[in-house]
Design a protein around this motif. Structure first.
Motif, PDB file in Angstrom:
ATOM      1  N   LEU A 419       0.828  -1.211   0.000  1.00 41.26           N
ATOM      2  CA  LEU A 419       0.000   0.000   0.000  1.00 41.26           C
ATOM      3  C   LEU A 419       0.864   1.262   0.000  1.00 41.26           C
ATOM      4  O   LEU A 419       0.553   2.236  -0.701  1.00 41.26           O
ATOM      5  CB  LEU A 419      -0.922  -0.006   1.221  1.00 41.26           C
ATOM      6  N   GLU A 420       1.919   1.264   0.786  1.00 36.77           N
ATOM      7  CA  GLU A 420       2.818   2.416   0.790  1.00 36.77           C
ATOM      8  C   GLU A 420       3.451   2.619  -0.584  1.00 36.77           C
ATOM      9  O   GLU A 420       3.587   3.753  -1.058  1.00 36.77           O
ATOM     10  CB  GLU A 420       3.900   2.226   1.846  1.00 36.77           C
ATOM     11  N   SER A 421       3.823   1.529  -1.240  1.00 36.83           N
ATOM     12  CA  SER A 421       4.383   1.635  -2.587  1.00 36.83           C
ATOM     13  C   SER A 421       3.345   2.179  -3.562  1.00 36.83           C
ATOM     14  O   SER A 421       3.656   3.003  -4.433  1.00 36.83           O
ATOM     15  CB  SER A 421       4.883   0.266  -3.047  1.00 36.83           C
ATOM     16  N   LEU A 422       2.074   1.738  -3.411  1.00 35.76           N
ATOM     17  CA  LEU A 422       1.009   2.237  -4.281  1.00 35.76           C
ATOM     18  C   LEU A 422       0.776   3.731  -4.059  1.00 35.76           C
ATOM     19  O   LEU A 422       0.572   4.494  -5.016  1.00 35.76           O
ATOM     20  CB  LEU A 422      -0.276   1.449  -4.013  1.00 35.76           C
ATOM     21  N   VAL A 423       0.801   4.173  -2.807  1.00 38.42           N
ATOM     22  CA  VAL A 423       0.616   5.596  -2.508  1.00 38.42           C
ATOM     23  C   VAL A 423       1.725   6.426  -3.145  1.00 38.42           C
ATOM     24  O   VAL A 423       1.478   7.501  -3.709  1.00 38.42           O
ATOM     25  CB  VAL A 423       0.562   5.808  -0.985  1.00 38.42           C
ATOM     26  N   ARG A 424       2.955   5.933  -3.079  1.00 37.15           N
ATOM     27  CA  ARG A 424       4.069   6.672  -3.686  1.00 37.15           C
ATOM     28  C   ARG A 424       3.911   6.758  -5.201  1.00 37.15           C
ATOM     29  O   ARG A 424       4.242   7.791  -5.797  1.00 37.15           O
ATOM     30  CB  ARG A 424       5.397   6.018  -3.316  1.00 37.15           C
ATOM     31  N   ARG A 425       3.389   5.689  -5.832  1.00 30.93           N
ATOM     32  CA  ARG A 425       3.207   5.731  -7.285  1.00 30.93           C
ATOM     33  C   ARG A 425       2.056   6.644  -7.677  1.00 30.93           C
ATOM     34  O   ARG A 425       2.153   7.400  -8.647  1.00 30.93           O
ATOM     35  CB  ARG A 425       2.950   4.317  -7.817  1.00 30.93           C
ATOM     36  N   VAL A 426       0.960   6.586  -6.924  1.00 30.85           N
ATOM     37  CA  VAL A 426      -0.223   7.372  -7.288  1.00 30.85           C
ATOM     38  C   VAL A 426       0.024   8.865  -7.103  1.00 30.85           C
ATOM     39  O   VAL A 426      -0.325   9.687  -7.957  1.00 30.85           O
ATOM     40  CB  VAL A 426      -1.441   6.902  -6.460  1.00 30.85           C
ATOM     41  N   PHE A 427       0.636   9.234  -5.990  1.00 30.03           N
ATOM     42  CA  PHE A 427       0.826  10.645  -5.674  1.00 30.03           C
ATOM     43  C   PHE A 427       2.243  11.139  -5.978  1.00 30.03           C
ATOM     44  O   PHE A 427       2.610  12.237  -5.583  1.00 30.03           O
ATOM     45  CB  PHE A 427       0.507  10.892  -4.200  1.00 30.03           C
ATOM     46  N   ASN A 428       3.039  10.314  -6.675  1.00 27.47           N
ATOM     47  CA  ASN A 428       4.378  10.698  -7.112  1.00 27.47           C
ATOM     48  C   ASN A 428       5.230  11.173  -5.935  1.00 27.47           C
ATOM     49  O   ASN A 428       5.824  12.258  -5.950  1.00 27.47           O
ATOM     50  CB  ASN A 428       4.299  11.790  -8.186  1.00 27.47           C
ATOM     51  N   ILE A 429       5.279  10.339  -4.896  1.00 26.64           N
ATOM     52  CA  ILE A 429       6.071  10.641  -3.704  1.00 26.64           C
ATOM     53  C   ILE A 429       7.355   9.826  -3.782  1.00 26.64           C
ATOM     54  O   ILE A 429       7.325   8.615  -4.043  1.00 26.64           O
ATOM     55  CB  ILE A 429       5.295  10.302  -2.421  1.00 26.64           C
ATOM     56  N   SER A 430       8.467  10.470  -3.560  1.00 24.36           N
ATOM     57  CA  SER A 430       9.750   9.773  -3.622  1.00 24.36           C
ATOM     58  C   SER A 430       9.901   8.838  -2.439  1.00 24.36           C
ATOM     59  O   SER A 430       9.391   9.100  -1.346  1.00 24.36           O
ATOM     60  CB  SER A 430      10.900  10.794  -3.632  1.00 24.36           C
ATOM     61  N   ASP A 431      10.627   7.768  -2.666  1.00 21.37           N
ATOM     62  CA  ASP A 431      10.869   6.790  -1.618  1.00 21.37           C
ATOM     63  C   ASP A 431      11.893   7.349  -0.640  1.00 21.37           C
ATOM     64  O   ASP A 431      13.031   7.649  -1.029  1.00 21.37           O
ATOM     65  CB  ASP A 431      11.386   5.484  -2.237  1.00 21.37           C
TER      66      ASP A 431
END
Length: 438
Positions: A419-431
């Motif tokens: 889910l955290e990985s999906l949130v980063r992809r959807v909202f373009n948040i860097s890891d």
């Protein structure tokens, strides 16, 4: 001898505290020695070479058997004890003296102080005339590893008792939840089977009445002839009268089909009794609408019966849909998290890694399992594999929503990482774990 009584009392108090701490450290060292010596995959540090400057087994045993003669020996023993504790904790990792003691207090050797053992001993000694009702056997007072654990960590005794009770409650609730979930799952499966049978009967009904319409048109002499209605004529005794063999066969099939319809609707009505009872209790708080108000007043008895049957069928479809896609995934998510909790506790018991915080972690894992079980249907497509790219969070799987909920509850940590990985992809948040130069 000091002339100040307060100094004497203070010195005695300090000596008692010193002895208490020293005894605790010594018992913890012996617990670590017992743990490491009983494991095939762990070994003690090299105690054969007496020139390495490290404390050895014979020196540690001498600490408990030989009291120090002066303060210098007492300090030397304390230093040797702390060094040994450090080395033994390194050899026993990931277990520590605390986890070993807590595991022993929770699931260790038989606790003769437990009330269940008093009852067991009383039952075993039943019939012995000279046996006291609560007299312990001679071996009860002999020291065991539990004795070392109690003396090394006296603050863990009550915590271990509370941990045992709480874990027992969790296991009992999980077993009850398993029984309730299985009963609910079997109940919904039965409802789905009846609805599938009803759909099959409706398909047969449509095919049969199409054949009856074609036979009625064929039987009519011309377009101006009066309409012919099969299965509508009766003799003087009220028995059905047929015009030809085809009509008799079609009407007999229609009658058998109607009997099957009645049986299925009767079973659906009985199947809905618990759900209607629950709904009536909840709806009674807001004002329940009775069935009589829902049926039109001008309806004939036959129309009223058909209306009630349609209402029963619609209620059954709603119940199976809601329970199968919302309630059961929630229950299976909790069961999956519960299975992971029990498995984790079992693994920690086996490796002597139990700690008091594991109960709180278990409750949090159950809460996360319930959350992901209730929401997993939002992110997955359980209809099977497709030819497209990945869909949702976990892609396409030939599994039911309840099965995915159980798997997600069991591996809840991995699901939330996804889910955290999906949130980063959807909202373009860097890891945040990646370095800027990568």
């Amino acid at each position: 001898m000091s002339s100040n009584p307060s100094d004497e009392n203070g010195g005695a108090a300090c000596r008692r505290i010193e002895d208490f701490i020293f005894v605790r450290e010594l018992n913890e060292v012996f617990l670590l020695l017992d743990h490491i010596s009983g494991r095939w995959d762990k070994s003690l540090y090299n105690f054969h070479n007496h020139d390495d400057g490290e404390p050895h087994i014979d020196q540690l045993c001498a600490i408990g058997l030989t009291p120090p003669d002066n303060d210098e020996q007492r300090v030397a023993q304390a230093v040797r004890l702390l060094c040994a504790k450090d080395k033994l904790n390194a050899a026993a990792r990931p277990a520590t003296g605390l986890t070993i003691a807590f595991t022993l207090l929770v699931v260790g050797e038989e606790n003769q102080r437990d009330w269940r053992n008093w009852v067991r001993n009383a039952l075993l000694r039943r019939g012995a005339p000279d046996a006291a009702p609560f007299e312990c056997p001679p071996h009860t007072d002999k020291p065991t590893r539990l004795t070392l654990a109690r003396y090394a960590f006296p603050g863990l005794v009550k915590a271990a008792e509370r941990f045992n009770r709480r874990v027992f409650r969790i296991v009992v609730l999980l077993v009850l939840g398993l029984v309730l979930t299985c009963a609910m799952s079997w109940h919904v499966t039965g409802g789905n089977a009846m609805l599938q049978h009803l759909d099959s009967l409706q398909a047969q009904h449509a095919t049969l009445y199409k054949a009856i319409e074609e036979a009625e048109i064929k039987l009519a002499a011309s377009a101006t002839a009066p309409p012919v209605r099969f299965c509508s004529e009766a003799d003087a005794q009220g028995r059905p009268r047929y015009r030809n063999t085809e009509e008799a066969q079609l009407c007999t099939r229609a009658q058998l089909l109607a009997e099957q319809f009645s049986a299925v609707h009767m079973n659906l009505g009985n199947w809905l009794i618990p759900w209607r009872t629950i709904y009536a209790k909840v709806a009674g708080v807001f004002g329940q609408v009775t069935d009589d108000r829902a049926v039109p007043s001008y309806a004939t008895p036959a129309e009223r019966e058909r209306f009630m049957r349609r209402g029963t069928e619609e209620q059954a479809r709603v119940v199976t849909l809601v329970v199968g896609t919302a309630l059961l995934p929630l229950c299976y998510g909790i069961l999956g998290a519960g299975a992971a909790v029990v498995r984790g506790l079992w693994a920690k018991m086996r490796e002597s890694l139990l700690s008091p915080r594991d109960y709180t972690l278990a409750l949090l894992q159950l809460a996360l399992g319930a959350t992901i079980g209730a929401c997993i249907a939002l992110f997955v497509n359980p209809s099977g594999a497709t030819t497209g790219r990945e869909v949702g969070l976990l892609g396409n799987w030939a599994l039911s929503t309840s099965a995915l909920s159980f798997i997600a509850g069991f591996g809840v940590e991995g699901v939330f990482v996804a889910l955290e990985s999906l949130v980063r992809r959807v909202f373009n948040i860097s890891d945040p774990a990646r370095r800027p130069g990568d």
